[in-house]
Design a protein around this motif. Structure first.
Motif, PDB file in Angstrom:
ATOM      1  N   GLU A  89       8.022  -3.629   2.887  1.00 49.43           N
ATOM      2  CA  GLU A  89       8.063  -4.860   3.801  1.00 49.43           C
ATOM      3  C   GLU A  89       6.754  -5.056   4.510  1.00 49.43           C
ATOM      4  O   GLU A  89       6.169  -5.965   4.820  1.00 49.43           O
ATOM      5  N   ALA A  90       6.065  -3.922   5.026  1.00 49.72           N
ATOM      6  CA  ALA A  90       4.920  -3.718   5.915  1.00 49.72           C
ATOM      7  C   ALA A  90       3.735  -4.169   5.177  1.00 49.72           C
ATOM      8  O   ALA A  90       3.132  -4.935   5.490  1.00 49.72           O
ATOM      9  N   VAL A  91       3.733  -3.885   3.740  1.00 52.99           N
ATOM     10  CA  VAL A  91       2.690  -4.213   3.008  1.00 52.99           C
ATOM     11  C   VAL A  91       2.634  -5.822   2.785  1.00 52.99           C
ATOM     12  O   VAL A  91       1.646  -6.523   2.701  1.00 52.99           O
ATOM     13  N   ALA A  92       3.920  -6.195   2.504  1.00 57.14           N
ATOM     14  CA  ALA A  92       3.953  -7.688   2.340  1.00 57.14           C
ATOM     15  C   ALA A  92       3.602  -8.533   3.793  1.00 57.14           C
ATOM     16  O   ALA A  92       3.055  -9.367   3.510  1.00 57.14           O
ATOM     17  N   ARG A  93       4.175  -7.771   4.741  1.00 55.20           N
ATOM     18  CA  ARG A  93       3.988  -8.519   6.094  1.00 55.20           C
ATOM     19  C   ARG A  93       2.723  -8.689   6.305  1.00 55.20           C
ATOM     20  O   ARG A  93       2.058  -9.675   6.884  1.00 55.20           O
ATOM     21  N   GLU A  94       1.960  -7.523   6.210  1.00 56.61           N
ATOM     22  CA  GLU A  94       0.522  -7.592   6.512  1.00 56.61           C
ATOM     23  C   GLU A  94      -0.616  -8.193   5.463  1.00 56.61           C
ATOM     24  O   GLU A  94      -1.520  -8.417   5.710  1.00 56.61           O
ATOM     25  N   GLY A  95       0.143  -8.413   4.348  1.00 58.42           N
ATOM     26  CA  GLY A  95      -0.749  -9.111   3.158  1.00 58.42           C
ATOM     27  C   GLY A  95      -1.708  -8.238   2.829  1.00 58.42           C
ATOM     28  O   GLY A  95      -2.963  -8.829   2.196  1.00 58.42           O
ATOM     29  N   VAL A  96      -1.512  -6.644   2.641  1.00 59.72           N
ATOM     30  CA  VAL A  96      -2.407  -6.015   2.231  1.00 59.72           C
ATOM     31  C   VAL A  96      -2.524  -6.021   0.537  1.00 59.72           C
ATOM     32  O   VAL A  96      -1.307  -6.014  -0.020  1.00 59.72           O
ATOM     33  N   ILE A  97      -3.609  -5.808   0.104  1.00 58.58           N
ATOM     34  CA  ILE A  97      -3.866  -5.499  -1.424  1.00 58.58           C
ATOM     35  C   ILE A  97      -4.404  -4.391  -1.394  1.00 58.58           C
ATOM     36  O   ILE A  97      -5.593  -3.943  -0.817  1.00 58.58           O
ATOM     37  N   ILE A  98      -3.956  -3.303  -2.228  1.00 58.77           N
ATOM     38  CA  ILE A  98      -4.434  -2.202  -2.337  1.00 58.77           C
ATOM     39  C   ILE A  98      -5.126  -1.974  -3.591  1.00 58.77           C
ATOM     40  O   ILE A  98      -4.427  -2.237  -4.622  1.00 58.77           O
ATOM     41  N   TYR A  99      -6.144  -1.333  -3.928  1.00 61.41           N
ATOM     42  CA  TYR A  99      -6.952  -1.275  -5.136  1.00 61.41           C
ATOM     43  C   TYR A  99      -7.118   0.478  -5.570  1.00 61.41           C
ATOM     44  O   TYR A  99      -7.427   0.961  -4.675  1.00 61.41           O
ATOM     45  N   GLY A 100      -6.728   0.988  -6.613  1.00 57.74           N
ATOM     46  CA  GLY A 100      -6.873   2.200  -6.781  1.00 57.74           C
ATOM     47  C   GLY A 100      -5.709   3.239  -6.955  1.00 57.74           C
ATOM     48  O   GLY A 100      -5.564   4.200  -7.245  1.00 57.74           O
ATOM     49  N   VAL A 101      -4.535   2.415  -6.169  1.00 57.21           N
ATOM     50  CA  VAL A 101      -3.366   3.328  -5.409  1.00 57.21           C
ATOM     51  C   VAL A 101      -2.355   2.366  -5.683  1.00 57.21           C
ATOM     52  O   VAL A 101      -2.584   1.154  -5.044  1.00 57.21           O
ATOM     53  N   GLY A 102      -1.229   2.457  -6.243  1.00 53.27           N
ATOM     54  CA  GLY A 102      -0.150   1.606  -6.217  1.00 53.27           C
ATOM     55  C   GLY A 102       1.003   1.595  -5.059  1.00 53.27           C
ATOM     56  O   GLY A 102       0.959   3.091  -4.718  1.00 53.27           O
ATOM     57  N   VAL A 103       1.715   1.042  -4.527  1.00 52.01           N
ATOM     58  CA  VAL A 103       2.807   0.882  -3.551  1.00 52.01           C
ATOM     59  C   VAL A 103       3.522   2.173  -3.921  1.00 52.01           C
ATOM     60  O   VAL A 103       4.252   3.077  -3.242  1.00 52.01           O
ATOM     61  N   ASP A 104       3.998   2.171  -5.587  1.00 52.90           N
ATOM     62  CA  ASP A 104       5.001   3.079  -6.000  1.00 52.90           C
ATOM     63  C   ASP A 104       4.396   4.410  -5.819  1.00 52.90           C
ATOM     64  O   ASP A 104       5.184   5.520  -5.741  1.00 52.90           O
ATOM     65  N   ASP A 105       2.890   4.738  -6.058  1.00 58.20           N
ATOM     66  CA  ASP A 105       2.275   5.811  -6.023  1.00 58.20           C
ATOM     67  C   ASP A 105       2.352   6.309  -4.703  1.00 58.20           C
ATOM     68  O   ASP A 105       2.481   7.811  -4.285  1.00 58.20           O
ATOM     69  N   ILE A 106       2.484   5.471  -3.544  1.00 58.21           N
ATOM     70  CA  ILE A 106       2.522   6.197  -2.142  1.00 58.21           C
ATOM     71  C   ILE A 106       4.063   6.581  -2.100  1.00 58.21           C
ATOM     72  O   ILE A 106       4.034   7.453  -1.256  1.00 58.21           O
ATOM     73  N   VAL A 107       5.036   5.980  -2.369  1.00 54.14           N
ATOM     74  CA  VAL A 107       6.155   6.338  -2.341  1.00 54.14           C
ATOM     75  C   VAL A 107       6.596   7.676  -2.951  1.00 54.14           C
ATOM     76  O   VAL A 107       7.058   8.420  -2.593  1.00 54.14           O
ATOM     77  N   ASP A 108       5.943   7.889  -4.250  1.00 58.78           N
ATOM     78  CA  ASP A 108       5.953   8.944  -4.885  1.00 58.78           C
ATOM     79  C   ASP A 108       5.380  10.057  -4.152  1.00 58.78           C
ATOM     80  O   ASP A 108       5.901  11.164  -3.918  1.00 58.78           O
ATOM     81  N   ALA A 109       4.122   9.869  -3.745  1.00 58.02           N
ATOM     82  CA  ALA A 109       3.519  10.944  -3.031  1.00 58.02           C
ATOM     83  C   ALA A 109       4.171  11.456  -1.821  1.00 58.02           C
ATOM     84  O   ALA A 109       4.401  12.531  -1.347  1.00 58.02           O
ATOM     85  N   PHE A 110       4.982  10.306  -0.869  1.00 58.59           N
ATOM     86  CA  PHE A 110       5.733  10.686   0.225  1.00 58.59           C
ATOM     87  C   PHE A 110       6.832  11.485  -0.249  1.00 58.59           C
ATOM     88  O   PHE A 110       7.001  12.495   0.442  1.00 58.59           O
ATOM     89  N   GLU A 111       7.608  11.200  -1.350  1.00 57.95           N
ATOM     90  CA  GLU A 111       8.618  11.917  -1.735  1.00 57.95           C
ATOM     91  C   GLU A 111       8.350  13.425  -2.154  1.00 57.95           C
ATOM     92  O   GLU A 111       8.895  14.507  -1.697  1.00 57.95           O
ATOM     93  N   ARG A 112       7.217  13.471  -2.803  1.00 56.31           N
ATOM     94  CA  ARG A 112       6.875  14.913  -3.172  1.00 56.31           C
ATOM     95  C   ARG A 112       6.431  15.527  -1.935  1.00 56.31           C
ATOM     96  O   ARG A 112       6.456  16.771  -1.865  1.00 56.31           O
TER      97      ARG A 112
END
Lengths: 252, 101
Positions: B70-93
């Motif tokens: 939600e925050a990524v969509a709200r802020e209109g952020v585009i991330i290069y080199g890392v995906g949002v799913d990668d961040i979720v996965d890293a958080f869980e690990r």
């Protein structure tokens, strides 16, 4: 198409980053045309990407002992050791015909200046997404871009010479026991203009080649100029308030 | 993932074909007291990514994936080199890496 061309010589890390931002401000305000700038770093410096952690990337004590500046960039990407290199920055309005809206495509367009410049020196190079230029499979140039105030700022370095051992003496590695392997790995993946050509290529020689290379890649006439008094004053302000400020450099 | 009550976990991963991602998750009383997302990736606008990160401080950890997206969509952020799913996965690990006494 006409670009302003600045060759601002050597500056401290904070001043160099401050002047890139001051130029962005003046292009954004319509006070200056699109601008290409070449510069060097004195003293030598380590810059880190916007999203990197300062203390986990940089051996601050080693940098202090060696008299090496440390600065966080406004752009993402990785840590860079600025020693024997040519650094450029280019500032263009986002709505300029030269700049695609797509960030990845715009990296490719702007990196063509680096590729053409390398070609003039006799180094055949290619763009390697996202943000590198490579020759023979090895990185010879890293580039980083930000978009602010309706302008694109891309800056990048071309390695004229590289000393990986010296570089790693200033950086931290994730696992100390793997330091040797990591250094060997980087030696395999990184090269320099001098190494490729088997002779020392200095800043002055590269300057002419890259000026010509960017002019061709941008299809632009490069009009030599000086940074304005206003830009120099703003650069000093931005350097003091931001790039020399621990609050900025230690924000991650 | 069963959120830990307290402690700090870290996960570091070079995303294949992408950039390095480092994530620290610090828990206190079962909530995510602090999260730090670092690396040599790119995100535009950079300051909007800072706001995404700030929006994740103090949240219920089970809400992390939803609130991040939600925050990524709200802020209109585009991330290069890392995906949002990668961040979720890293958080869980990173959370899983916390030693529970």
């Amino acid at each position: 198409m006409r670009f302003r061309f600045l060759e601002t010589g050597a500056g401290t890390a904070a001043f160099n980053m401050g002047l890139d931002e001051a130029v962005l401000e003046s292009v954004a305000a319509g006070a200056a045309p699109p601008t290409l700038r070449f510069y060097r770093w004195e003293p030598r410096a380590v810059s880190i990407g916007y999203f990197q952690g300062l203390e986990e990337e940089v051996d601050l004590d080693a940098c202090a002992r060696a008299g090496v500046d440390v600065v966080r960039r406004a752009t993402g990407g990785g840590a860079v050791y600025h020693a024997a290199e040519l650094t450029y920055s280019i500032v263009v309005p986002e709505d300029h015909a030269l700049v695609p809206r797509d960030v990845l495509e715009s990296y490719w367009i702007l990196c063509r200046g680096v590729i053409e410049g390398l070609g003039r020196l006799g180094v055949k190079a290619d763009f390697a997404p996202l943000n590198d230029v490579i020759t023979g499979g090895r990185k010879v140039s890293g580039n980083a871009q930000t978009r602010k105030r309706g302008c694109v700022l891309q800056h990048g370095t071309v390695l004229l010479e590289v000393d990986v051992d010296e570089m790693f003496g200033l950086l931290k590695v994730p696992q100390e026991k793997l330091r040797g392997k990591l250094i060997e790995d980087v030696k395999q993946r990184v090269t320099s203009v001098s190494r490729e050509l088997g002779r020392t290529v200095g800043y002055a020689e590269s300057l002419a080649a890259f000026k010509e290379g960017f002019a061709i890649a941008l299809a632009a006439e490069l009009a030599p100029a000086e940074a304005t008094e206003r830009e120099l004053a703003r650069a000093a302000e931005i350097a003091a308030d931001k790039y020399a400020n621990p609050a900025w450099n230690r924000k991650r | 993932m069963t959120p830990p009550m307290s402690g700090t976990g870290r996960f570091v991963r070079k995303i294949p074909g992408g950039k390095l991602l480092k994530l620290d998750a610090e828990y206190a009383l079962g909530r995510l007291a602090r999260v730090s997302i670092r690396g040599d990736f790119f995100a535009h606008p950079e300051e909007a990514f800072d706001r995404v990160e700030a929006a994740l401080q103090g949240i219920d950890p089970v809400d992390f994936p939803r609130l991040l997206r939600e925050a990524v969509a709200r802020e209109g952020v585009i991330i290069y080199g890392v995906g949002v799913d990668d961040i979720v996965d890293a958080f869980e690990r990173a959370s899983d890496a916390i030693q529970v006494p």
